[in-house]
Design an enzyme around this catalytic site. Structure first.
Site, short mmCIF file in Angstrom:
data_model
loop_
_atom_site.label_atom_id
_atom_site.label_comp_id
_atom_site.label_asym_id
_atom_site.label_seq_id
_atom_site.Cartn_x
_atom_site.Cartn_y
_atom_site.Cartn_z
N GLY A 123 45.70 34.76 40.76
CA GLY A 123 45.60 35.40 39.45
C GLY A 123 44.81 34.58 38.46
O GLY A 123 44.91 34.76 37.25
N GLU A 159 33.21 44.57 41.64
CA GLU A 159 34.64 44.58 42.00
C GLU A 159 35.09 46.01 42.29
O GLU A 159 35.82 46.26 43.24
CB GLU A 159 35.44 43.98 40.83
CG GLU A 159 36.82 43.56 41.20
CD GLU A 159 36.95 42.05 41.43
OE1 GLU A 159 37.92 41.67 42.07
OE2 GLU A 159 36.10 41.28 40.96
N ASP A 171 38.13 39.49 33.27
CA ASP A 171 37.92 38.28 34.07
C ASP A 171 36.45 37.88 34.12
O ASP A 171 36.10 36.71 33.94
CB ASP A 171 38.45 38.50 35.49
CG ASP A 171 39.89 38.95 35.51
OD1 ASP A 171 40.56 38.82 34.46
OD2 ASP A 171 40.36 39.43 36.55
N TYR A 221 48.20 47.75 41.40
CA TYR A 221 47.28 47.59 40.26
C TYR A 221 46.53 48.89 39.95
O TYR A 221 46.54 49.38 38.82
CB TYR A 221 46.27 46.46 40.52
CG TYR A 221 45.32 46.24 39.37
CD1 TYR A 221 45.63 45.36 38.34
CD2 TYR A 221 44.12 46.95 39.28
CE1 TYR A 221 44.77 45.17 37.28
CE2 TYR A 221 43.25 46.77 38.22
CZ TYR A 221 43.57 45.87 37.22
OH TYR A 221 42.73 45.70 36.16
#
Ligand code: GLA
Length: 385
Positions: A123, A159, A171, A221
């Site tokens: 994470g 991603e 991120d 998620y």
């Protein structure tokens, strides 16, 4: 380039002359979780762990990639479909290369060696660091002049398309634009960002890895993101102006509670209250009020646990034990949840006490804890002469 990286490049791919070396850091999110894909606010900071990518132009359309730490090597042709199933890291590196090729930005292949110090799957955004370091290296190799926000967007798209995670932009944005000694307040709707000084004085951020690993695509998620989209669709029927959960206030949410299924209501409540906490946290930092900042971190954790339901018993235990320690001002899970790390705001003198308290809960304190040093900044560090 470190002598080790040069040696690895030479061993697998030949002479590194002309190669570009680029670095990008991992991140810890201080507060603002699961708000980025809801157009909300986040407050991450980079950490003193990074991924380094060495890339050299080829004259054909072949792509050769070596993961130096793992001793793994893969090859692919720019015109061939990619088989992602065989390796955890491949989609991130090859995804960036292929995405740039698809957008018509690169025409030739590359040789790439990468290594890194960001713990994987914890994470702390090792994948974003890998994407951003790859993009930075390719940017220099092919003279693309991508602006930093476009680069963060490109890496986020990688991603989605190549790793199957429908993440937000936090991120990649933090890894690309983060700066030393500052956190980064990002408005994920406008993509305006502000570097927020972190006057930690005699306090430190301590990251503790629960050791529980999650696989983002397999986890809940993507389901959480779908939940939020469903909630928006329902709320929009009642109020057309609501285009994302960012548009909600606690008042509007309360007004529409009856039309939302209970689990979607609590998801929304987390997002609305978390956005508020991020802005309050920035005010606390600006006013030098670290105890207030710490209390917001704790409230964030409980909201993630109870309302958004992305915590894990191991993370709850780490937080509950940490906040028993005098001198621990705040503690919360950081990142997507379901496992991974907690981040703790700790008075320097209490560092031995938090270690004593949490050590029995994890396997190996020295391997699983990290007192953050000076946050790193992404960039090209060298062109090998
Ligand atoms: C992961 C995602 C981010 C963000 C966080 C949760 O790190 O990559 O986009 O959604 O989870 O805040």
């Amino acid at each position: 380039m470190t002598p080790r990286a040069a040696a690895v490049f030479r061993e697998y791919l030949g002479d590194p002359t002309g190669a570009v070396v680029a670095r990008a850091p991992g991140r810890v999110n201080l507060i603002g979780e699961h708000t980025d894909y809801n157009d909300g606010f986040v407050l991450p900071s980079t950490i003193d762990r990074h991924v380094e990518v060495v890339a050299r132009l080829r004259s054909d359309r072949q792509v050769r990639i070596v993961a130096a730490d793992l001793g793994e090597r893969r090859e692919n042709h720019l015109d061939k479909p990619i088989d992602y199933t065989d390796s955890g890291w491949l989609p991130y590196v090859l995804g960036v290369v292929h995405e740039l090729a698809q957008r018509g930005r690169i025409e030739f292949g590359v040789d790439i060696v990468f290594r890194g110090t960001v713990p994987r799957g914890a994470g702390l955004s090792s994948s974003a660091a890998l994407e951003v370091a790859t993009a930075l290296a390719l940017d220099a190799v092919f003279n693309l002049w991508l602006n930093p926000i476009d680069m963060a967007r490109l890496c986020r798209d990688v991603e989605h398309r190549y790793a199957g995670v429908r993440c937000g932009i936090m991120d990649q944005f933090a890894s690309r634009l983060g700066r030393s000694d500052h956190a980064l307040l990002i408005d994920c709707r406008s993509l305006d960002a502000r570097h927020v000084p972190m006057p930690l004085d005699n306090h430190r951020l301590v990251i503790v890895d629960s050791g529980v690993r999650r696989e983002l695509p397999d986890s809940a998620y993507n389901q959480r993101r779908t939940d939020c989209e469903e909630a928006v669709a329902i709320l929009r029927e009642a109020e057309n102006s609501i285009t994302s959960l960012r548009d909600l206030t606690l008042g509007t949410l309360a007004k529409h509670e009856s039309i939302l299924p209970p689990d979607l209501f609590t998801r929304c409540r987390h997002v609305v209250s978390e956005n508020h906490r991020v802005l309050k946290a920035c005010e606390s930092l600006a006013g030098g009020d670290l105890p207030a900042f710490g209390r917001l971190m704790i409230a964030s954790h409980f909201s993630l646990r109870n309302d958004f339901e992305v915590s894990h018993p191991a993370l709850d235990r780490l937080v509950e034990e940490a906040i028993q320690v005098e001198g621990v001002l705040g503690a919360r899970l950081t990142g997507a949840g379901f496992g991974g790390c907690t981040v703790n705001l700790v008075t320097e003198t209490a560092l031995p006490d938090i270690e004593r308290q949490l050590e029995p809960l994890i396997e190996d304190w020295s391997a699983q804890s990290l007192v953050i040093g000076v946050p790193e900044k992404a960039g090209v560090t060298e062109v090998v002469a």
